[in-house]
Enzyme design. Sequence first.
Site, PDB file in Angstrom:
ATOM      1  CG  HIS A 142      66.788  16.570  22.896  1.00  0.00           C
ATOM      2  ND1 HIS A 142      67.629  17.662  23.222  1.00  0.00           N
ATOM      3  CD2 HIS A 142      67.161  15.547  24.040  1.00  0.00           C
ATOM      4  CE1 HIS A 142      68.533  17.149  23.873  1.00  0.00           C
ATOM      5  NE2 HIS A 142      68.448  15.958  24.320  1.00  0.00           N
ATOM      6  CG  ASP A 143      59.413  15.859  18.715  1.00  0.00           C
ATOM      7  OD1 ASP A 143      59.288  17.091  18.608  1.00  0.00           O
ATOM      8  OD2 ASP A 143      58.727  14.912  18.131  1.00  0.00           O
ATOM      9  N   GLY A 199      55.722  17.933  23.822  1.00  0.00           N
ATOM     10  CA  GLY A 199      55.381  16.779  23.412  1.00  0.00           C
ATOM     11  C   GLY A 199      55.953  16.201  22.179  1.00  0.00           C
ATOM     12  CG  ASP A 234      55.010  18.895  18.943  1.00  0.00           C
ATOM     13  OD1 ASP A 234      56.257  18.473  19.155  1.00  0.00           O
ATOM     14  OD2 ASP A 234      54.689  20.072  19.051  1.00  0.00           O
ATOM     15  CB  SER A 284      57.508  21.307  17.903  1.00  0.00           C
ATOM     16  OG  SER A 284      57.920  20.740  19.002  1.00  0.00           O
ATOM     17  CB  THR A 304      73.237   0.803  26.415  1.00  0.00           C
ATOM     18  OG1 THR A 304      74.170  -0.222  25.924  1.00  0.00           O
ATOM     19  CG2 THR A 304      72.215   0.841  25.353  1.00  0.00           C
ATOM     20  CB  SER A 328      79.222  -2.652  23.747  1.00  0.00           C
ATOM     21  OG  SER A 328      78.346  -2.210  24.853  1.00  0.00           O
ATOM     22  CG  ASP A 334      75.062  -4.044  25.681  1.00  0.00           C
ATOM     23  OD1 ASP A 334      74.959  -3.019  26.195  1.00  0.00           O
ATOM     24  OD2 ASP A 334      76.083  -4.544  24.935  1.00  0.00           O
TER      25      ASP A 334
END
Length: 336
Positions: free
Chosen positions: A73-74, A79, A81, A83, A200, A256, A261
Amino acid sequence: MALDVIIVRWLLLVAAVASVLVAPARAGAGAGLAIGFYNETCPNAEELVLEEMRAIVHKDRSLGPALLRLLFHDCFVRGCDGSIMLKSKSLKGERDAIPMSISLRGFNEVERIKAKLEDACPLTVSCADIIIMAARDAVYLTNGPRFPVETGRRDGKVSSCADAENDLAPPGANIVDLKTYFSFKSLSWKDLVVLSGSHTIGTAQCAAFAADRLYNNSGKGVQDPTLDKKYAPDLRALCEPGNLKDETPADMDPGSSYEFDLSYYRNVYSNKGIFVSDQALLDDRWTHDYVERMATAESPDEFFADYAAAMINMGRMEVLTGDNGEIRKICGAYVD
Ligand code: HEM
Ligand SMILES: *[C@@H]1O[C@H](CO)[C@@H](O)[C@H](O)[C@H]1NC(C)=O
Ligand SMILES: *[C@@H]1O[C@H](CO)[C@@H](O)[C@H](O)[C@H]1NC(C)=O
């Protein structure tokens, strides 16, 4: 000289010129980043992050996947950064956007790691770099590979709710949309199918998939016909019909959920991916073939190598380096 040789030489020349012409743009991606950027200025930075991450997941293992998702998500919003950490009193920041505010976690943990690094090397290591190192360690601490990440990012000062709503693919996205979201950020179909393998580990709230997959597919009040019929009842037992805010967590990879994996690919290949966006990877020839190959692979080595490479690609997204941005003391500063 034979004509075909001349043609080949001419083609090579054209290719060479073309590569020079596009070179500056390519070199721009991630310029200023390096593996071991803090070797001299904060030699223990990577060790300190790993040490904190061990303590964090020891206390609550669900924070590992949470921190991996935080990186995604950043990076996709303005970018990589940092934020995503910024706060807005008027609730107009990235963190206030729908895809984030529901269930994104790990903010306090980034702050905790940051405090350690501020003790060791004041105003040196960016929040953006802490996020990617923590995500890398989350993979390692669930028995995934340990791979190098580039560092040298600086922190952005702008946080926008609207950007977050525009730039993150929703879990109901189809394959065409997914490839578009990724190509918009200069990532390929391969980055898409490889990074989706992050599912995963971790959990998803019923709110993120129950309507699409279980109760109201395409708004028709039915179960998603592509979802495995024997698996669906397990999910239906967890999620309340008609509750669009159901926060009940479902393991994305039952059995799992804390093992990094190949089982994500086995799930998707057998129509047991949790989101429409996971299932959708079977709808494109290239992503389908990758899912199939990983679902049937004996060793995770190829996936692990691809994952390390895809993380480098995602980690270069619209980064601030050099004199741009800042190194913040508190990652979650208020922008308003
Ligand atoms: C391809 C588009 C993607 C979509 C539509 C998507 C969507 C989602 C959604 C809706 C959740 C559930 C959140 C919740 O309900 O708590 C989730 C969880 C997660 N996602 Fe993705 N995701 C995508 C790609 C990625 C990528 C690229 C990464 C990392 C590199 C990632 C890492 C994770 C992790 C680790 C979780 C589990 C979080 C937790 O357990 O707290 N996802 N994703
Ligand atoms: C930091 O040290 C590592 C290990 O010796 C090396 O691979 C890396 O290139 C170094 N990075 C910088 C920027 O000096
Ligand atoms: C299913 O989706 C449609 C279209 O979005 C909506 O009008 C309807 O109310 C939904 N049904 C239920 C039971 O949530």
